[in-house]
Design an enzyme around this catalytic site. Structure first.
Site, PDB file in Angstrom:
ATOM      1  N   GLU A  10     -10.682 -15.136   6.884  1.00  0.00           N
ATOM      2  CA  GLU A  10      -9.706 -16.162   6.554  1.00  0.00           C
ATOM      3  C   GLU A  10      -9.874 -17.475   7.319  1.00  0.00           C
ATOM      4  O   GLU A  10      -8.921 -17.994   7.910  1.00  0.00           O
ATOM      5  CB  GLU A  10      -8.287 -15.613   6.752  1.00  0.00           C
ATOM      6  CG  GLU A  10      -8.005 -14.436   5.851  1.00  0.00           C
ATOM      7  CD  GLU A  10      -6.526 -14.079   5.772  1.00  0.00           C
ATOM      8  OE1 GLU A  10      -5.747 -14.518   6.623  1.00  0.00           O
ATOM      9  OE2 GLU A  10      -6.155 -13.348   4.843  1.00  0.00           O
ATOM     10  N   TYR A  52      -1.788 -11.632  -0.913  1.00  0.00           N
ATOM     11  CA  TYR A  52      -0.534 -10.936  -0.595  1.00  0.00           C
ATOM     12  C   TYR A  52       0.544 -11.248  -1.615  1.00  0.00           C
ATOM     13  O   TYR A  52       1.685 -11.519  -1.270  1.00  0.00           O
ATOM     14  CB  TYR A  52      -0.115 -11.286   0.839  1.00  0.00           C
ATOM     15  CG  TYR A  52      -0.974 -10.536   1.835  1.00  0.00           C
ATOM     16  CD1 TYR A  52      -0.712  -9.200   2.145  1.00  0.00           C
ATOM     17  CD2 TYR A  52      -2.091 -11.124   2.407  1.00  0.00           C
ATOM     18  CE1 TYR A  52      -1.520  -8.492   3.019  1.00  0.00           C
ATOM     19  CE2 TYR A  52      -2.902 -10.424   3.278  1.00  0.00           C
ATOM     20  CZ  TYR A  52      -2.611  -9.106   3.584  1.00  0.00           C
ATOM     21  OH  TYR A  52      -3.417  -8.391   4.442  1.00  0.00           O
ATOM     22  N   GLU A 105      -8.238  -7.774   1.294  1.00  0.00           N
ATOM     23  CA  GLU A 105      -6.926  -7.334   1.803  1.00  0.00           C
ATOM     24  C   GLU A 105      -5.888  -7.479   0.699  1.00  0.00           C
ATOM     25  O   GLU A 105      -5.870  -8.485  -0.013  1.00  0.00           O
ATOM     26  CB  GLU A 105      -6.469  -8.204   2.980  1.00  0.00           C
ATOM     27  CG  GLU A 105      -7.274  -8.035   4.239  1.00  0.00           C
ATOM     28  CD  GLU A 105      -6.785  -8.928   5.387  1.00  0.00           C
ATOM     29  OE1 GLU A 105      -5.643  -9.420   5.340  1.00  0.00           O
ATOM     30  OE2 GLU A 105      -7.571  -9.138   6.326  1.00  0.00           O
TER      31      GLU A 105
HETATM   32  C1  GCB Z   1      -4.137 -11.417   6.839  1.00  0.00           C
HETATM   33  C2  GCB Z   1      -5.045 -11.193   7.996  1.00  0.00           C
HETATM   34  C3  GCB Z   1      -4.710  -9.921   8.736  1.00  0.00           C
HETATM   35  C4  GCB Z   1      -3.198  -9.776   8.861  1.00  0.00           C
HETATM   36  C5  GCB Z   1      -2.606  -9.701   7.477  1.00  0.00           C
HETATM   37  C6  GCB Z   1      -1.069  -9.577   7.490  1.00  0.00           C
HETATM   38  O1  GCB Z   1      -4.408 -12.145   5.937  1.00  0.00           O
HETATM   39  O2  GCB Z   1      -6.404 -11.214   7.647  1.00  0.00           O
HETATM   40  O3  GCB Z   1      -5.321  -9.945   9.987  1.00  0.00           O
HETATM   41  O4  GCB Z   1      -2.823  -8.684   9.630  1.00  0.00           O
HETATM   42  O5  GCB Z   1      -2.930 -10.849   6.773  1.00  0.00           O
HETATM   43  O6  GCB Z   1      -0.589  -8.470   7.481  1.00  0.00           O
HETATM   44  O7  GCB Z   1      -0.419 -10.607   7.514  1.00  0.00           O
END
Ligand code: GCB
Length: 596
Positions: A410, A465, A501
């Site tokens: 990221e 997300y 992710e």
């Molecule tokens: C991300 C990161 C990761 C975090 C995750 C989160 O994008 O790469 O290191 O832990 O989000 O849970 O916010």
């Protein structure tokens, strides 16, 4: 860099155990010049932070000191004596009695010191290791140190996991003969049923080299003389995901008939290639199922632990995962060796996490600054990043489980300066290892429209997300966003695309009949939603859920005793989502689901 192994010509002593320990403010001026005046003892390997009840140790910013006495085996006269640290997070200094023997920056790769001239066979010495946990704008990962009104130094950083520090991996003393093997590089290929094994041997001085390949039963299947060349293994058994098979390259340095040094390197015969929108292992399309992980357990912090290693791999197998990413730093070599033996595929990541000021400023409500600029992530950080890549490839190049390098997590790839920053690093990675694809994971703000670096890479890996940070609790909107987003990347780049992710924080034991964030049902529903979308995208090659297990983070109002996006709890109990994944992944079995 070779992993130290005992062979017919080399001996290895493990120095793990309990070491004297002190933070620098309590250790005196030059703590290496005498016995550390402390009652504390720290376990090695382990991060030191959670071992002690004193917050001044947990939150210490700066140097800490480890010390023990070491006896050199008396049979080592005439040999080179080498001290090796598998890691000192994030910087280390090694003293043999009063002398500085080695210094290293970078928390997740090994370093060594040839201490032959400082010790004697049969003699004892005082080994003092300083370890520094400071992260600055010049380190990878980056951070800043602030001083609070009462004078305490505080470490801030831009990544979402606790800044565990110390000697989290093993420390070794080993002997090598004066003329010895320095490095071994193995590159394999497949020509029908024949395996090709290209090898290059580096030696400490001119010497005749003999190499032999042994199969898993120890039977010799190919041999050659010379420091480089190609062996051919007829009727080869390739290394395959889920069906590992390892050979061993025995390297011998000869003086006439006498073997002056011997070293053995396990290897698997396999190929990796990106062709069009496919990720091929041994010429067959591979679909990644698995997780971003962390090295993180209670009490040990990032301390390597073989019991957790075995158990985590059992759970990977149980849940139907075929792969993981070493988010967000290189893991202990034992992990990769185990992946080699267990047939688990690894995306091997550098510690370049947090090269993105927007993520942090967004959370803190501060004005965004330019990430890639002389005041922030500038030339010094890039030089450190390059060095990290060199050390990662040097350490992990021979692991068949490692199929791709991820050189950053990221970064601000949508910001001005990103291309200038990354272009030379991608080039460097390819020069160091022309055989493996290279990727990075794209942050939510980096879209197919504004990302400036994706075309430099082989695989597009995006972290998304939807349903969590965006469209929280609204899976219908989230689904529409996700589909649009992924379709955009797929159309624009014509490369394989995967999710590095996706996930949702989930409190084990929290339930609801509605789509309620933090519940086990919501985590499952969010994953299901993603999978519906993935299966519509032809170029899609893999899904890595964030995260395998709950893990510790810095204190703050955004986390409750750490990040809870684990599909397993921190003590490795399954949340409901584990069964959701199991049902899908056991069916997929490493192949892309057919479109209906
Ligand atoms: C991300 C990161 C990761 C975090 C995750 C989160 O994008 O790469 O290191 O832990 O989000 O849970 O916010």
């Amino acid at each position: 860099m070779l992993k130290p192994r005992p062979t017919a010509t080399r001996e290895l002593v493990n120095l793990d155990g309990l070491w004297r320990f002190a933070v620098d403010t309590r250790a005196g001026e030059r703590p290496w010049t005498g016995p550390l005046g402390t009652r504390l003892e720290a376990a090695v390997p382990a991060s030191y932070n959670d071992l002690f009840t004193d917050p001044a140790v947990r939150d210490h910013v700066g140097w800490v000191w480890y010390q023990r006495r070491v006896r050199v085996p008396r049979g080592w006269a005439g040999e080179r004596v080498v001290l090796r640290l598998d890691a000192a997070t994030h910087a280390g200094r090694v003293y043999i009695d009063d002398s500085l023997a080695a210094e290293h920056v970078g928390g997740y790769t090994p370093f060594e010191a040839d201490i032959t001239d400082l010790v004697s066979a049969g003699g004892e010495f005082r080994l003092t290791i300083g370890v520094n946990n400071e992260l600055t704008k010049e380190t990878i990962p980056p951070g800043t140190i602030t001083v609070s009104p009462d004078g305490r130094r505080e470490q801030k950083y831009l990544h979402d996991f606790y800044n565990y520090a110390g000697l989290a991996r093993s420390v070794w003393l080993y002997s090598v003969p004066p003329v010895h093997v320095r490095d071994v590089t193995i590159v394999t290929g497949l020509e029908g049923g024949t395996g090709t094994v290209g090898y290059t041997i580096e030696t400490s001085a001119a010497a005749s080299v003999r190499v032999r390949a042994l199969d898993a039963e120890g039977t010799e299947v190919a041999a050659a003389d010379g420091a480089s060349g190609t062996l051919r293994i007829e009727d080869v058994t390739p290394w395959r995901p889920g069906a590992a098979y390892l050979y061993e390259l025995v390297v011998e340095l000869l003086d006439g008939d006498a073997v002056v040094d011997a070293y053995s390197e396990p290897f698997g015969v396999r190929t990796v290639e990106v062709r069009g929108t496919e990720f091929l292992i041994n010429g067959e399309p591979f679909y990644f199922t698995g997780f971003g992980k962390h090295e993180d357990t209670p009490v040990r912090g990032k301390g390597h632990d073989n019991a957790y290693l075995v158990h985590d791999f059992q759970l990977l197998d149980w849940v139907g995962a075929n792969s993981f990413r070493t988010s967000h730093y290189p893991y202990a070599e034992e992990v990769l060796e185990f992946a080699d033996r267990q047939g688990i595929v690894v995306i091997d990541e550098t510690a370049a996490v947090g090269l993105n000021l927007l993520v942090q400023s967004g959370l803190q409500g501060a004005a965004a600054q330019r990430t890639f600029s002389p005041e922030n992530i500038g030339d010094a950080a890039r030089a450190a990043h390059g060095q990290h890549i060199r050390e990662l490839v040097a350490r992990d190049k021979n692991h068949p489980s490692v199929v791709m390098w991820s050189i950053a997590n990221e970064p601000a790839s949508n910001e001005e300066g990103a291309r200038e920053y990354f272009e030379p690093l991608v080039e460097l990675t390819r020069k160091l290892d022309p055989t493996r694809p290279v990727t990075y994971t794209a942050v939510l703000f980096a879209t197919h429209e504004n990302d400036l670096i994706a075309d430099l890479f082989d695989v597009i890996s995006v972290n998304r997300y939807y349903g969590w940070y965006v469209a929280t609790g609204d899976l219908e909107t989230a689904e529409a966003y996700l589909e649009l987003d992924l379709a955009g990347w797929a159309q624009k780049f014509g490369k394989p695309i995967m999710l590095g992710e996706y996930g949702a924080d989930t409190m084990a034991g929290q339930h609801s009949v509605w789509d309620t964030p933090w519940t086990e049902e919501y985590q499952s529903a969010l994953l299901d939603m993603h999978h519906r979308v993935f299966d519509k995208i032809d170029a899609f090659v893999g899904e890595h859920v964030w995260n395998f297990a709950d893990f510790q983070t810095a204190h703050g109002i955004h986390r409750v005793d750490g990040n809870k996006k684990g599909v397993f709890t921190r003590d490795r109990r399954p949340k409901a989502a584990a069964r959701t994944l199991r049902e899908r992944w056991k069916t997929i079995d490493g192949r892309k689901p057919a479109r209906d």
